[in-house]
Design an enzyme around this catalytic site. Structure first.
Site, PDB file in Angstrom:
ATOM      1  N   HIS A 133      -5.159  50.601 -69.112  1.00  0.00           N
ATOM      2  CA  HIS A 133      -5.097  51.779 -68.217  1.00  0.00           C
ATOM      3  C   HIS A 133      -4.255  51.415 -66.992  1.00  0.00           C
ATOM      4  O   HIS A 133      -3.363  52.155 -66.584  1.00  0.00           O
ATOM      5  CB  HIS A 133      -6.522  52.183 -67.808  1.00  0.00           C
ATOM      6  CG  HIS A 133      -6.587  53.110 -66.633  1.00  0.00           C
ATOM      7  ND1 HIS A 133      -6.359  52.696 -65.334  1.00  0.00           N
ATOM      8  CD2 HIS A 133      -6.836  54.451 -66.549  1.00  0.00           C
ATOM      9  CE1 HIS A 133      -6.468  53.725 -64.505  1.00  0.00           C
ATOM     10  NE2 HIS A 133      -6.761  54.797 -65.231  1.00  0.00           N
ATOM     11  N   LYS A 183      -9.536  49.109 -69.656  1.00  0.00           N
ATOM     12  CA  LYS A 183      -9.205  49.346 -68.240  1.00  0.00           C
ATOM     13  C   LYS A 183      -7.937  48.589 -67.841  1.00  0.00           C
ATOM     14  O   LYS A 183      -7.121  49.078 -67.061  1.00  0.00           O
ATOM     15  CB  LYS A 183     -10.376  48.933 -67.335  1.00  0.00           C
ATOM     16  CG  LYS A 183     -10.095  49.103 -65.831  1.00  0.00           C
ATOM     17  CD  LYS A 183      -9.820  50.541 -65.487  1.00  0.00           C
ATOM     18  CE  LYS A 183      -9.581  50.905 -64.035  1.00  0.00           C
ATOM     19  NZ  LYS A 183      -9.179  50.008 -63.050  1.00  0.00           N
TER      20      LYS A 183
HETATM   21  C1  6PG Z   1      -8.244  52.566 -60.687  1.00  0.00           C
HETATM   22  C2  6PG Z   1      -7.229  51.619 -60.081  1.00  0.00           C
HETATM   23  C3  6PG Z   1      -7.936  50.508 -59.369  1.00  0.00           C
HETATM   24  C4  6PG Z   1      -7.071  49.735 -58.395  1.00  0.00           C
HETATM   25  C5  6PG Z   1      -5.972  48.968 -59.066  1.00  0.00           C
HETATM   26  C6  6PG Z   1      -4.876  48.630 -58.109  1.00  0.00           C
HETATM   27  O1  6PG Z   1      -8.148  52.760 -61.882  1.00  0.00           O
HETATM   28  O2  6PG Z   1      -9.073  53.092 -59.950  1.00  0.00           O
HETATM   29  O3  6PG Z   1      -6.431  51.090 -61.093  1.00  0.00           O
HETATM   30  O4  6PG Z   1      -8.549  49.720 -60.337  1.00  0.00           O
HETATM   31  O5  6PG Z   1      -6.588  50.573 -57.421  1.00  0.00           O
HETATM   32  O6  6PG Z   1      -6.540  47.807 -59.574  1.00  0.00           O
HETATM   33  O7  6PG Z   1      -4.155  47.622 -58.688  1.00  0.00           O
HETATM   34  P1  6PG Z   1      -2.996  46.834 -57.968  1.00  0.00           P
HETATM   35  O8  6PG Z   1      -3.528  46.370 -56.648  1.00  0.00           O
HETATM   36  O9  6PG Z   1      -2.679  45.726 -58.903  1.00  0.00           O
HETATM   37  O10 6PG Z   1      -1.898  47.837 -57.801  1.00  0.00           O
END
Ligand code: 6PG
Length: 471
Positions: A188, A185
């Protein structure tokens, strides 16, 4: 308190937790929810119908007792201290064989620590990245579980039911040992940072370089989403560009301050890639650009002092530039996935995750933020060769890149002339150029190191380690 025994527990009934709980309930599992905030319990009640087997409480004890054994409890609380606090709160009531699943964006070494700590009480701790935001949680996320395989098998029916589906296949599969789920993740999210930066750079070139109107920008992203770069992030960019601001009536994007937030997953991806000596320059650059964006006041000052001298760019054939830009974006997206996948391969070896990259690509095809049409090609590349060192070496992906390299070069030249920063695009091309260079200028670096520090070097014509008295 009632006597019903619930199949599954969710801790943390914020937007993500509540939506996931309702998704699980939709699939005919009975679910109990725990949140210390009574308001969150009220919100949950408001979204359920009488008779629906859902139970909400603020008491950890009532919550744990309401769950059928061995218990399965998913935590959806902010990464970091909150996860440890929740575990501490639940632990007195848990028993051997129970499974605690962390569904947040936890830092992977924290997961390894928690796995070891809870193993002492014979409780399985399971790190599972969940992607897809609020809607994903409610209607089908992509889920990235790692940890004890037997524990996963017990949870599989729930996860497969609630996950997004692509061609009938659920976007969840067991990924590997220990913190594998959180690691996947994390990467990702690193790829997410890279692609978001690339899209924003394309938007900038179109807006400032080609002077496209807001409507033209919107239509361009909408059209692009019908092409090979079809992806969730391109799709939502087209949606974002439609929205009007209720206060001013202008496009809302034009009213949003150009300072990006970040919660750490992109930075962790870069930091750990450095530890593993895996180059991921597009993702590194995306993190740096979020950092640069935060220097707003300095940028305002510098924009007045360091003025760009206009160059005649001849960017008059807008349609040609737009076609090239789409190709450049696709080129860079593919190289970003390639970088992330190499990192996953290296981490799998370093941390004994035993990842199958084909499976990772498979569960990223739907539900998650980086879902994109090209993930099917990526999946196939690893299906054809599970040991593929880099996606750039896959025949089909290599061809796609070669077809688009000239367009990418042309866009970068335009950006340079216009003084528009496209560092993620440039990094993607440089990664490609470096990777396909039989000979890099690193011989100079080795000579310099040996010159000033007697660090030695290897030769092209003989085995061994050499040192020269240079002066
Ligand atoms: C997801 C997103 C989620 C979140 C991010 C935002 O896969 O659903 O990645 O986990 O929106 O963590 O990350 P930042 O705040 O660091 O941009």
């Amino acid at each position: 308190m009632n006597d019903t025994q619930y199949n599954f527990g969710v801790v943390g009934l914020g937007v993500m937790g509540r939506n996931l709980l309702l998704n699980i309930s939709d699939h005919n599992f009975s679910v109990a929810g725990l949140d210390l905030d009574p308001l969150k319990i009220d919100f949950l009640k408001a979204e359920t119908t009488p008779g629906q087997p859902v139970f909400g409480t603020t008491s950890a004890e009532d919550f744990v007792r309401a769950l059928s054994k061995p218990r399965a409890i998913m935590l959806l609380v902010p990464a970091g201290k909150a996860v440890d606090a929740v575990i501490k709160n639940l632990l007195p009531y848990l028993e051997a064989g129970d499974i605690v699943i962390d569904g947040g964006n936890s830092y992977f070494p924290d997961t390894d620590r928690r796995v070891a700590e809870l193993a002492a009480s014979k409780i399985h701790f399971f790190g599972m990245g969940i992607s897809g935001g609020e809607k994903g949680a409610r209607y089908g996320p992509s889920m990235m579980p790692g940890g004890d395989k037997a524990a996963y098998e017990r949870l599989r029916p729930v996860f497969e039911a609630v996950a997004a589906k692509v061609n009938g296949e659920p976007c969840v599969t067991y990924l590997g040992n220990g913190s594998a789920g959180n690691y996947v993740k994390m990467v990702h999210n690193g790829i997410e940072y890279g692609i978001m930066q690339l899209i924003s750079e394309s938007y900038d070139l179109m807006k400032r370089g080609l002077s496209l109107t807001d409507d033209e920008l919107q239509q361009t992203f909408e059209q692009w989403n019908q092409s090979e770069i079809q992806s969730y992030l391109v799709e939502i960019t087209a949606e974002v560009l439609k929205k009007n601001d209720e206060v001013t009536g202008k496009k809302l994007v034009n009213m949003i301050l150009d300072k990006a937030g970040q919660k750490g997953t992109g930075k962790w991806t870069s930091q750990n890639a450095m530890d593993l000596h895996v180059p991921i320059p597009t993702i590194d650059m995306a993190v740096s650009m979020r950092d640069i964006s935060a220097y707003k006041a300095q940028r305002v000052q510098a924009s007045k002092q360091l003025v760009h001298s206009p160059v005649n760019t001849n960017a008059t054939d807008k349609q040609k530039v737009l076609d090239e830009l789409k190709n450049a974006l696709y080129f860079a997206m593919l190289t970003t996935y390639a970088q992330g996948m190499v990192q996953l391969g290296a981490a799998s070896k370093a941390y004994n995750y035993n990842l199958t990259l084909q499976d990772v690509a498979k569960i990223w095809r739907g539900g998650c933020i980086i879902r994109a049409a090209c993930l099917e090609d990526i999946r196939k590349a690893y299906e054809n060769n599970g040991e593929l060192a880099n996606l750039l070496l896959d025949e089909k992906i290599g061809e796609e890149l070669l077809k688009r390299q000239m367009a990418t070069r042309s866009i970068i030249k335009l950006a340079i002339d216009e003084g528009i920063p496209m560092p993620a695009l440039m990094s993607s091309l440089s990664y490609f150029d470096a990777y396909r260079s039989e000979r890099l200028p690193t011989n100079i670096i080795q000579a310099q190191r040996d010159y000033f520090g007697a660090h030695t070097y290897e030769r092209t014509d003989q085995e061994g380690v050499f040192h020269t008295e240079w002066d």
